[in-house]
Design a protein around this motif. Structure first.
Motif, PDB file in Angstrom:
ATOM      1  N   HIS A 218       5.071   2.598 -11.259  1.00  0.00           N
ATOM      2  CA  HIS A 218       5.676   1.466 -10.820  1.00  0.00           C
ATOM      3  C   HIS A 218       5.488   2.091  -9.476  1.00  0.00           C
ATOM      4  O   HIS A 218       5.517   1.071  -8.214  1.00  0.00           O
ATOM      5  CB  HIS A 218       6.971   2.765 -11.166  1.00  0.00           C
ATOM      6  CG  HIS A 218       7.359   1.730 -12.456  1.00  0.00           C
ATOM      7  ND1 HIS A 218       8.383   0.794 -12.474  1.00  0.00           N
ATOM      8  CD2 HIS A 218       7.440   2.549 -13.688  1.00  0.00           C
ATOM      9  CE1 HIS A 218       8.679   0.642 -14.202  1.00  0.00           C
ATOM     10  NE2 HIS A 218       8.628   1.289 -15.427  1.00  0.00           N
ATOM     11  N   MET A 219       4.969   3.074  -9.282  1.00  0.00           N
ATOM     12  CA  MET A 219       4.396   3.243  -7.947  1.00  0.00           C
ATOM     13  C   MET A 219       3.222   2.844  -7.509  1.00  0.00           C
ATOM     14  O   MET A 219       3.141   2.100  -5.996  1.00  0.00           O
ATOM     15  CB  MET A 219       3.425   4.884  -7.337  1.00  0.00           C
ATOM     16  CG  MET A 219       4.732   5.675  -8.309  1.00  0.00           C
ATOM     17  SD  MET A 219       4.595   7.736  -7.435  1.00  0.00           S
ATOM     18  CE  MET A 219       4.452   7.546  -6.196  1.00  0.00           C
ATOM     19  N   ALA A 249       2.391   3.890   2.747  1.00  0.00           N
ATOM     20  CA  ALA A 249       1.190   5.160   2.584  1.00  0.00           C
ATOM     21  C   ALA A 249       1.866   6.350   1.476  1.00  0.00           C
ATOM     22  O   ALA A 249       1.439   7.082   1.316  1.00  0.00           O
ATOM     23  CB  ALA A 249       1.602   5.829   4.136  1.00  0.00           C
ATOM     24  N   SER A 250       3.690   6.483   2.162  1.00  0.00           N
ATOM     25  CA  SER A 250       4.005   7.573   0.708  1.00  0.00           C
ATOM     26  C   SER A 250       3.101   6.944  -0.801  1.00  0.00           C
ATOM     27  O   SER A 250       3.253   7.741  -1.238  1.00  0.00           O
ATOM     28  CB  SER A 250       5.437   7.414   0.793  1.00  0.00           C
ATOM     29  OG  SER A 250       5.827   7.502   2.392  1.00  0.00           O
ATOM     30  N   ALA A 251       3.467   5.438  -0.938  1.00  0.00           N
ATOM     31  CA  ALA A 251       2.972   5.363  -2.415  1.00  0.00           C
ATOM     32  C   ALA A 251       1.836   5.891  -2.888  1.00  0.00           C
ATOM     33  O   ALA A 251       1.213   6.279  -3.885  1.00  0.00           O
ATOM     34  CB  ALA A 251       3.478   4.205  -2.679  1.00  0.00           C
ATOM     35  N   LEU A 252       1.264   5.748  -1.798  1.00  0.00           N
ATOM     36  CA  LEU A 252      -0.267   6.157  -2.137  1.00  0.00           C
ATOM     37  C   LEU A 252      -0.399   7.808  -2.356  1.00  0.00           C
ATOM     38  O   LEU A 252      -1.390   7.928  -3.018  1.00  0.00           O
ATOM     39  CB  LEU A 252      -1.703   5.614  -0.949  1.00  0.00           C
ATOM     40  CG  LEU A 252      -1.422   4.244  -1.423  1.00  0.00           C
ATOM     41  CD1 LEU A 252      -2.253   2.851  -0.215  1.00  0.00           C
ATOM     42  CD2 LEU A 252      -2.401   3.629  -2.667  1.00  0.00           C
ATOM     43  N   LEU A 255       0.694   8.698  -5.361  1.00  0.00           N
ATOM     44  CA  LEU A 255      -0.615   8.167  -6.975  1.00  0.00           C
ATOM     45  C   LEU A 255      -1.423   9.369  -6.379  1.00  0.00           C
ATOM     46  O   LEU A 255      -1.951   9.690  -8.530  1.00  0.00           O
ATOM     47  CB  LEU A 255      -0.683   6.878  -6.559  1.00  0.00           C
ATOM     48  CG  LEU A 255      -0.537   5.510  -6.972  1.00  0.00           C
ATOM     49  CD1 LEU A 255      -0.983   4.690  -6.874  1.00  0.00           C
ATOM     50  CD2 LEU A 255       0.402   5.861  -8.394  1.00  0.00           C
ATOM     51  N   ALA A 256      -1.740   9.638  -5.235  1.00  0.00           N
ATOM     52  CA  ALA A 256      -2.720  10.653  -5.397  1.00  0.00           C
ATOM     53  C   ALA A 256      -2.557  12.073  -6.263  1.00  0.00           C
ATOM     54  O   ALA A 256      -3.447  13.272  -6.607  1.00  0.00           O
ATOM     55  CB  ALA A 256      -3.408  10.711  -3.941  1.00  0.00           C
ATOM     56  N   GLU A 257      -1.003  13.055  -5.747  1.00  0.00           N
ATOM     57  CA  GLU A 257      -0.872  13.686  -5.783  1.00  0.00           C
ATOM     58  C   GLU A 257      -0.160  13.577  -7.639  1.00  0.00           C
ATOM     59  O   GLU A 257      -0.915  15.117  -8.493  1.00  0.00           O
ATOM     60  CB  GLU A 257       0.750  14.083  -5.499  1.00  0.00           C
ATOM     61  CG  GLU A 257       1.449  15.056  -5.641  1.00  0.00           C
ATOM     62  CD  GLU A 257      -0.167  16.606  -4.838  1.00  0.00           C
ATOM     63  OE1 GLU A 257       0.154  17.276  -5.509  1.00  0.00           O
ATOM     64  OE2 GLU A 257      -0.756  16.367  -3.842  1.00  0.00           O
ATOM     65  N   THR A 446      -4.454   0.400  -8.235  1.00  0.00           N
ATOM     66  CA  THR A 446      -4.503   0.780 -10.065  1.00  0.00           C
ATOM     67  C   THR A 446      -4.187   2.462 -10.365  1.00  0.00           C
ATOM     68  O   THR A 446      -4.619   3.054  -9.630  1.00  0.00           O
ATOM     69  CB  THR A 446      -4.961   0.339 -10.724  1.00  0.00           C
ATOM     70  OG1 THR A 446      -5.775   0.670 -10.591  1.00  0.00           O
ATOM     71  CG2 THR A 446      -4.518  -0.930 -10.067  1.00  0.00           C
ATOM     72  N   ALA A 447      -3.897   3.195 -11.092  1.00  0.00           N
ATOM     73  CA  ALA A 447      -3.289   4.462 -11.006  1.00  0.00           C
ATOM     74  C   ALA A 447      -4.538   4.418 -12.159  1.00  0.00           C
ATOM     75  O   ALA A 447      -5.144   3.643 -12.993  1.00  0.00           O
ATOM     76  CB  ALA A 447      -1.919   4.714 -11.697  1.00  0.00           C
TER      77      ALA A 447
END
Length: 447
Positions: A218-219, A249-252, A255-257, A446-447
């Motif tokens: 979803h992110m 940018a917040s979504a990315l 994802l990193a977190e 993609t995650a």
């Protein structure tokens, strides 16, 4: 008299200093009945009959100084404690010790020409002392030993060697049994603790997979929609473009977190040791060669610095394939090919057939079901948004091919720092405006 003190003293002989009995094996139980308790009662009855008969015969041979009632009472008091030793070991021992001292006062040693105490009474006392050693606290065992020595000296000082032997045998046997049971309990506790830890790790892995499958998807969709939204209208306001850029940018960043949290769930904590990578491939190959396989490595493309996750996953995939080739195809020849591509890293590990054993990575005969080695490889590639193929080759060998996406540093920086000008393009294919369609979202989302 203080009632509380009396209650505490009574509790000492019943439950306060006594461990609960060890659960009997099924063969020693019959419904609600404990066969050991039943055996104690039977032995007590046998000892009572033998003691009464012995005392009666000895009394008759010595002119009948004692009445029949006294002899029966002495035999009963001396043998009865055995029936209590399973449920109340300390009380049974105290009862037996008092009975032996009382019987020596009623029938003085040597008055009937026999031993200082009845043989059956000594047997009952030894069994009660064994139960105390196994189930009571160490300080109680020491006190019981001291009381036994003092009582033996009081009854018959000349029989101290026999008394010491009578004391040593049940105490030593009780200590051995107690230590063995303690070791078994500790082993059971460790097994339960390890079982709990294993269940915790499995639950962490399950949560990690669910996070990856649900949240990361979803992110990623949010990031893609935020990137494509400005292309849906002509001349979007700069404020709108900036807002969508912040959303993306917040979504990315999320994802990193998420990937960082996902790593904690899989490993159970932060890694403090340096993680290996393809730079350590030579050491891994030397270990494989010493394990009985010959390995050749080829490399194509322009080697670049890989992200830590990709570098570690690539090393682990090659490590798993080589280690299982050593186990399942010893003596085979393994070819490892590493290809650096502009947007991905390709790995291929292939072994030839040895003695008609088509297996690599421990999955040749389990390719349909998938072994743990293959599952681990697939999880690593899926986590990075890549792909994995594994299967037998035509010549009887086995091949594993993995594609791990890699975003160049400048591309990653561009994706994380979108600029309004990069979106200020007039779209052409829209119901309201014309312009070029937005590019297809890259694999880095993609995650």
């Amino acid at each position: 008299m203080d009632v509380t003190a009396v209650s505490r003293f009574a509790a000492t002989f019943v439950t306060d200093t006594t461990n609960p009995p060890t659960p009997r094996p099924r063969r020693l139980r019959h419904g609600r009945y404990d066969l050991v308790e039943v055996a104690d009662v039977i032995i007590a009855l046998i000892c009572f009959g033998a003691t009464n008969s012995t005392l009666t015969n000895a009394n008759a041979n010595h002119h009948g100084h004692h009445s029949t009632g006294v002899l029966v009472l002495v035999a009963f008091v001396v043998c009865a404690p055995l029936a209590l030793r399973t449920r109340f070991p300390l009380s049974a021992w105290a009862f037996s010790a008092a009975a032996l001292i009382w019987s020596s006062l009623i029938i003085p040693p040597g008055s009937l020409g026999g031993p200082a105490v009845p043989v059956a009474g000594a047997l009952v006392y030894a069994l009660c002392l064994y139960a105390v050693t196994v189930r009571c606290r160490p300080r109680i065992v020491v006190a019981a030993t001291a009381v036994t020595v003092a009582g033996a000296a009081f009854i018959d000082p000349g029989a101290m060697p026999q008394a010491v032997f009578l004391i040593a045998v049940p105490i030593l046997l009780g200590v051995v049994v107690r230590v063995r049971r303690s070791g078994e309990r500790q082993l059971e506790e460790q097994e339960r603790r390890h079982s709990g830890e294993r269940a915790l790790l499995e639950e962490r892995q399950r949560i990690a997979r669910e996070l990856h499958d649900v949240v990361a998807h979803h992110m990623s969709v949010i990031a893609i929609q935020a990137e494509a939204a400005p292309y849906k209208t002509a001349d979007p306001p700069p404020e709108l473009v900036e807002s969508f850029g912040e959303i993306r940018a917040s979504a990315l960043a999320g994802l990193a977190e998420l990937r960082r949290v996902l790593g904690v769930l899989r490993t159970g904590g932060q890694d403090t040791a340096p993680q290996p990578g393809l730079a350590d491939l030579d050491t891994l190959l030397d270990s494989a060669r010493s394990g009985g396989v010959s390995v050749t490595v080829t490399c194509s493309g322009n080697p670049v610095t890989l992200p830590e996750g990709v570098d570690l996953s690539a090393y682990r995939i090659v490590q798993e394939a080589l280690s299982n080739a050593m186990r399942h195809a010893p003596g085979s020849h393994v070819q490892v090919h590493v290809a650096y591509r502009p947007d991905s890293l390709a790995l291929e590990v292939c072994n030839d057939a040895v003695s008609a054993v088509p297996i690599l990575a421990g999955i040749g005969d389990r390719a349909a079901g998938g072994g743990h080695g293959l599952v681990g490889m697939r999880e690593r590639t899926t986590m990075l948004g890549g792909s994995l193929e594994a299967g037998p080759t035509g010549d009887g060998g086995f091949r594993v091919t993995a594609i791990l996406p890699v975003s160049p540093p400048e591309e990653e920086a561009r994706l994380r720092r979108p600029t309004p000008s990069s979106w200020a393009v007039t779209p052409t294919t829209s119901s309201r405006a014309t312009g070029p369609r937005p590019p297809t979202p890259t694999a880095s989302l993609t995650a």
